[in-house]
Design a protein around this motif. Sequence first.
Motif, PDB file in Angstrom:
ATOM      1  N   GLY A 405       1.095  -1.199   0.022  1.00 41.14           N
ATOM      2  CA  GLY A 405      -0.109  -0.098   0.023  1.00 41.14           C
ATOM      3  C   GLY A 405       0.961   1.350   0.106  1.00 41.14           C
ATOM      4  N   TYR A 406       1.895   0.938   0.809  1.00 41.41           N
ATOM      5  CA  TYR A 406       2.538   2.417   0.789  1.00 41.41           C
ATOM      6  C   TYR A 406       3.287   2.619  -0.355  1.00 41.41           C
ATOM      7  N   CYS A 407       4.135   1.720  -0.838  1.00 34.64           N
ATOM      8  CA  CYS A 407       4.655   1.861  -2.263  1.00 34.64           C
ATOM      9  C   CYS A 407       4.048   2.374  -3.374  1.00 34.64           C
ATOM     10  N   ARG A 408       2.732   1.783  -3.217  1.00 32.42           N
ATOM     11  CA  ARG A 408       1.822   2.417  -4.397  1.00 32.42           C
ATOM     12  C   ARG A 408       0.957   3.915  -3.920  1.00 32.42           C
ATOM     13  N   ALA A 409       1.190   4.463  -2.976  1.00 36.21           N
ATOM     14  CA  ALA A 409       1.509   6.215  -2.227  1.00 36.21           C
ATOM     15  C   ALA A 409       3.443   6.354  -2.520  1.00 36.21           C
ATOM     16  N   GLY A 410       3.630   5.777  -2.882  1.00 34.19           N
ATOM     17  CA  GLY A 410       4.471   6.877  -3.106  1.00 34.19           C
ATOM     18  C   GLY A 410       5.885   6.743  -2.086  1.00 34.19           C
ATOM     19  N   ASN A 411       5.296   6.181  -0.608  1.00 37.68           N
ATOM     20  CA  ASN A 411       5.392   6.767   0.021  1.00 37.68           C
ATOM     21  C   ASN A 411       6.564   5.398   0.928  1.00 37.68           C
ATOM     22  N   PRO A 412       8.197   5.021   0.262  1.00 44.34           N
ATOM     23  CA  PRO A 412       9.122   4.315   0.632  1.00 44.34           C
ATOM     24  C   PRO A 412       9.552   3.957   2.082  1.00 44.34           C
ATOM     25  N   LYS A 413       9.627   5.348   2.416  1.00 45.89           N
ATOM     26  CA  LYS A 413      10.755   5.565   3.860  1.00 45.89           C
ATOM     27  C   LYS A 413       9.613   4.382   4.688  1.00 45.89           C
ATOM     28  N   LYS A 414       7.729   4.226   4.679  1.00 44.82           N
ATOM     29  CA  LYS A 414       6.960   3.999   5.587  1.00 44.82           C
ATOM     30  C   LYS A 414       6.991   2.279   5.371  1.00 44.82           C
ATOM     31  N   ALA A 415       7.335   2.206   4.139  1.00 45.97           N
ATOM     32  CA  ALA A 415       6.834   0.821   3.309  1.00 45.97           C
ATOM     33  C   ALA A 415       8.194   0.126   3.563  1.00 45.97           C
ATOM     34  N   PHE A 416       9.555   0.332   3.641  1.00 40.24           N
ATOM     35  CA  PHE A 416      10.644  -0.073   4.654  1.00 40.24           C
ATOM     36  C   PHE A 416      10.639  -0.068   5.334  1.00 40.24           C
ATOM     37  N   LYS A 417       9.902   1.144   6.994  1.00 39.96           N
ATOM     38  CA  LYS A 417      10.009   0.992   8.044  1.00 39.96           C
ATOM     39  C   LYS A 417       9.314  -0.227   7.873  1.00 39.96           C
ATOM     40  N   PHE A 418       8.368  -0.675   7.750  1.00 37.95           N
ATOM     41  CA  PHE A 418       7.516  -1.933   7.760  1.00 37.95           C
ATOM     42  C   PHE A 418       7.736  -2.995   7.815  1.00 37.95           C
TER      43      PHE A 418
END
Length: 491
Positions: A405-418
């Motif tokens: 979900g965060y990758c699709r939203a263009g938020n790699p920071k949160k994606a890699f946090k999870f």
Amino acid sequence: MRGVKALRSSKLSSLPLRHFSTLTLSKSKKSAPSPPPPLPITANALRDSVTSSQWQFIKHISGELNPTLISNALPNLRSSPDRVLTFIENISPNCLDITCYSLVICILSRLPSPKEATQLLKQVISARVVTHKEFFDGLVSAREKLEIKSSIVLDLLVRAYCELKKGEEALKCFYLLKQKGILPKIETCNDLLSLFNKLNRTHLAWIVYAEMFRMKISSTVCTFNIMINVLCKEGKLKKAKEFIENMQCLGVKPNLISYNTVIHGYCSKGDVEGANKFFETMTVKGIAPDLYTFNSLISGMVKEGREKEVSSLSEKMKSFGLIPTAVTYNTLIDSCCNKGDLEKAFFYRDEMVKIGVAPSVTTYNLLIHALFLDGRMAETDDLVKEMAVKRVLPDSITYNILINGYCRAGNPKKAFKFYDEMLSKGLQPTIVTYTSLIKVLGKRNRMKEADDLVVEILRKGLFPDLIMFNALIDGHCANGNVVRAFDILKE
């Protein structure tokens, strides 16, 4: 006197030193005898050590044990299965061959519970040191050597193969039993039928069932229920109903599972009317439904777009003293999420909380995924926080949904946090999740990290699929590294 003493002294001093020391040692101290060589360990000595539970001694001599010695000692220990189990736990597996293992398993099969024997059977099978035929023959020989009349150990072999989902070997051992003129236990037959049903190899289930009939092995209600399930999987609902009638003719009373299987079969096929009619037949015969019955009916109605009828079904549940569970509500929430009706999905979530049904991790997974698809990121964060407050532990599905979900939203920071949080909990991302991470890295001109991620994927034993390769090629092309893109294309 002084002259005599002086003479004696001069005579002693004139004796050679070697002679004096040898004479003195021989008189003052005798040489210690050499210790006798250790006696060789015999089968009887080993038996006595096991019988008297001398585990420290057995550990000490384990290096001197060999398969021949152990296989000669084991027959005299057949009346002590507990001690035999402890014995093999105290020695190296290198001391045992298939003859030893077969003897040990036969002895362990005399315990009240088959757990220990089955566990050892599975260990030997998993080690792949022998074929199914060699193992079967080894157990037959051990059974004869130990003069054990029961054939339970051979049944346990078939069931061990079933538990390991090794259908081919299980079936071959089943036929070896038949060749020996030994009737398999009905539980063994049921395990075989169940395995082939789970593996969707229903034709093999029918082969085993036909063999049972030829061998005159009487079916139990469990046997019939498995075959009813097989018929439902094959879409033969009419024959499944006939099977239930045949059960009654043979004096086997159908139970709730029999009826639930057919009801679920109708619902899976989209025939809610047929399911309702069979439900009425069940209640007329005095068999009370359970939550599985109603969950199947609710699921069937939701799939057919008949949500309005669900409320009447809920009332019917209450009349049987049943309360909807998280599974019931998850079915309704899933339907609403698939239709994009998040308002109704959250209505059901609130309703389940109101009546005291705690949302499960599946409930949150469904809602979080739907919120991502609807672009409602803030509400997604709120649900994640709510899970933490209510101590609902995220599973691998939760993390994969969040990362994607965060990758699709263009938020790699949160994606890699999870992603990091997921790995720290020992949960594994899927190929789809890794592909999402690679895509978002490509959009951020971070292809070095994307390549490193692929190395990590390969190290874990996963192999990139076509979609992941395309994501890598696209990323390198977009970042002007066409040479690297062509290298990946060659790979």
